[in-house]
Motif scaffolding. Sequence first.
Motif, PDB file in Angstrom:
ATOM      1  N   TRP B  82      -6.969  -1.194   6.279  1.00  0.00           N
ATOM      2  CA  TRP B  82      -7.539  -2.200   5.699  1.00  0.00           C
ATOM      3  C   TRP B  82      -6.072  -2.530   6.098  1.00  0.00           C
ATOM      4  N   LEU B  83      -4.981  -2.160   5.235  1.00  0.00           N
ATOM      5  CA  LEU B  83      -3.438  -2.187   5.005  1.00  0.00           C
ATOM      6  C   LEU B  83      -3.174  -1.949   6.363  1.00  0.00           C
ATOM      7  N   GLU B  84      -3.316  -1.382   6.789  1.00  0.00           N
ATOM      8  CA  GLU B  84      -2.736  -1.502   8.297  1.00  0.00           C
ATOM      9  C   GLU B  84      -3.370  -2.997   9.266  1.00  0.00           C
ATOM     10  N   GLN B  85      -4.245  -3.275   8.943  1.00  0.00           N
ATOM     11  CA  GLN B  85      -4.526  -4.755   9.809  1.00  0.00           C
ATOM     12  C   GLN B  85      -3.981  -5.841   9.331  1.00  0.00           C
ATOM     13  N   VAL B  86      -3.547  -5.670   8.073  1.00  0.00           N
ATOM     14  CA  VAL B  86      -2.842  -6.793   7.159  1.00  0.00           C
ATOM     15  C   VAL B  86      -1.745  -6.780   7.948  1.00  0.00           C
ATOM     16  N   PHE B  87      -1.079  -5.513   8.168  1.00  0.00           N
ATOM     17  CA  PHE B  87       0.496  -5.732   8.290  1.00  0.00           C
ATOM     18  C   PHE B  87       0.166  -5.540   9.812  1.00  0.00           C
ATOM     19  N   ILE B  88      -0.244  -5.981  10.544  1.00  0.00           N
ATOM     20  CA  ILE B  88      -0.019  -5.613  12.227  1.00  0.00           C
ATOM     21  C   ILE B  88      -0.888  -7.702  12.809  1.00  0.00           C
ATOM     22  N   SER B  89      -1.753  -7.996  10.833  1.00  0.00           N
ATOM     23  CA  SER B  89      -2.167  -9.234  11.394  1.00  0.00           C
ATOM     24  C   SER B  89      -1.380 -10.398  11.788  1.00  0.00           C
ATOM     25  N   SER B 218       7.524  -0.344   0.961  1.00  0.00           N
ATOM     26  CA  SER B 218       7.197   1.015   0.407  1.00  0.00           C
ATOM     27  C   SER B 218       5.787   1.355   1.311  1.00  0.00           C
ATOM     28  N   LEU B 219       4.910   0.344   0.950  1.00  0.00           N
ATOM     29  CA  LEU B 219       3.770  -0.027   2.328  1.00  0.00           C
ATOM     30  C   LEU B 219       4.029   0.443   3.339  1.00  0.00           C
ATOM     31  N   LYS B 220       5.003   0.093   4.134  1.00  0.00           N
ATOM     32  CA  LYS B 220       5.697  -0.243   4.983  1.00  0.00           C
ATOM     33  C   LYS B 220       5.779   1.004   5.580  1.00  0.00           C
ATOM     34  N   LEU B 221       6.896   1.538   4.833  1.00  0.00           N
ATOM     35  CA  LEU B 221       7.673   3.047   4.863  1.00  0.00           C
ATOM     36  C   LEU B 221       6.578   4.226   5.061  1.00  0.00           C
TER      37      LEU B 221
END
Lengths: 247, 224
Positions: B82-89, B218-221
């Motif tokens: 889910w987090l990945e989706q948030v960051f590429i959304s 940190s999440l991006k990292l």
Amino acid sequence: MFKWLHPYAKPEKAYELSNRIYFWVMPFAALCLIIGSIWGLVFAPTDYQQGESYRLIFFHVPAAIWSMGAYTSMGIAGFCALVWQIRTLELAVIAIAPIGAVFTALALATGAIWGKPMWGTWWVWDARLTSELILLFLYIGVFALYFSFDDRRTGGKAACILAVVGIVNVPIIHYSVEWWNTLHQGATISKFEKPSMPAEMLWPLLINILGFFLLFTALTSYRFATELVKSEAHRKWVLKLVRQMAK
Amino acid sequence: MSYFQYFSHSLKRDFQVAATQKHEFGLPLIFFVLVVVLVPLSIGPEANLLSRIAPAIGWIAVILSILIALPRMFSEEFDNGWLEQVFISGHPSILSVLSRVLSFWLLYGLPLVLASILLVPFLQLALSTWWVLAQTLVLGSLLMTALGSIASAMLLGSRKGSGILALLVIPLLIPALIFASAAVDAAAQGIPAQGPMLMLTGLAVLGITLAPIATEHSLKLVMS
């Protein structure tokens, strides 16, 4: 403006530079520490109020000052590493962390030994002491975080973030004696007014402060060079270096 | 979608996910109660002593309970992608982080603050002192959640989680603890507790404003 700095982003050049810094600075650090310590411990006059035990000041104050200085430089290195994505600066963060931790521990230990005769107790939960203890935990945290990742690169960046976050503690330590009126005494050396100590005590203290700074610089460059070689172990220049040393 | 809409959608989603796994939320609460019960057992049922240390026990128990919950802040979203989706959304990911921090506080922090009323019967805490304690706990748990979100995000990719989590979060919490204890002390003696309360509020506001930036980083990292 900083064009001369650019070549040092290369690990090879940075290794050479930090080795040279270590080589040149270490003797001066030793010289300053020897002069300052002997002057302070043997020749400086006895304090009219605290007697002989005040002499711990010659180690306590420099260690405390550079425990904060080291954290500040670590925070700045971490910030630059994050913003400009310079990998060598992550190594600088990890090079500084244990040295800063030792300085902090030294400041806490000498403070406790000093506190016993002066305040009648080894430890109180005073603002300055507590915030310095937090600083020690922060150093340990940065170090532990770096080694808790399998990937050194991720660990380095995480350590950088923590180093930047933890920098809020530095002004708290610095102003703690002014904000909270607790047991710890105020600043020993005033920056702008006339110093509150006689010159015979002030000079060895200043020399030791300089000595601790030089020691910090030298040790950081040494550890930094080591970390560089460790992280670049597969590169050609390291192999060349090893062959040179073997000869 | 406006920023506010996106934010409220994120928040709503967090609650919907939480509603599907209700068993998770009892755990920190039970832990809190257990810590509170252990104190009179270990120190002896002396009413004066217990009421004197009750605020401290409350704070420590809340800190420990939140530390138990913290690793769960992003772990599931990280594992299921889910987090990945948030960051590429393409939506500002800081809003998602902020909504996660807020929903985490509402789901774990606030119940603990409310549970601290158990100190009144168990440890003979005065009700008026509890009221001040609860206020400090509201601010303190907000700060804890904000700071903990950084550490929790950072340790997603690491092998040894919770031990280091405590090492990273607790030192940063000590200033808040000092002000909170000053406020509760003042309240117990009947002196106005406004000064330390305002300092605590300042810390909480600072934490909530700045910590999500570090958390997002940190999440991006971790995901790169």
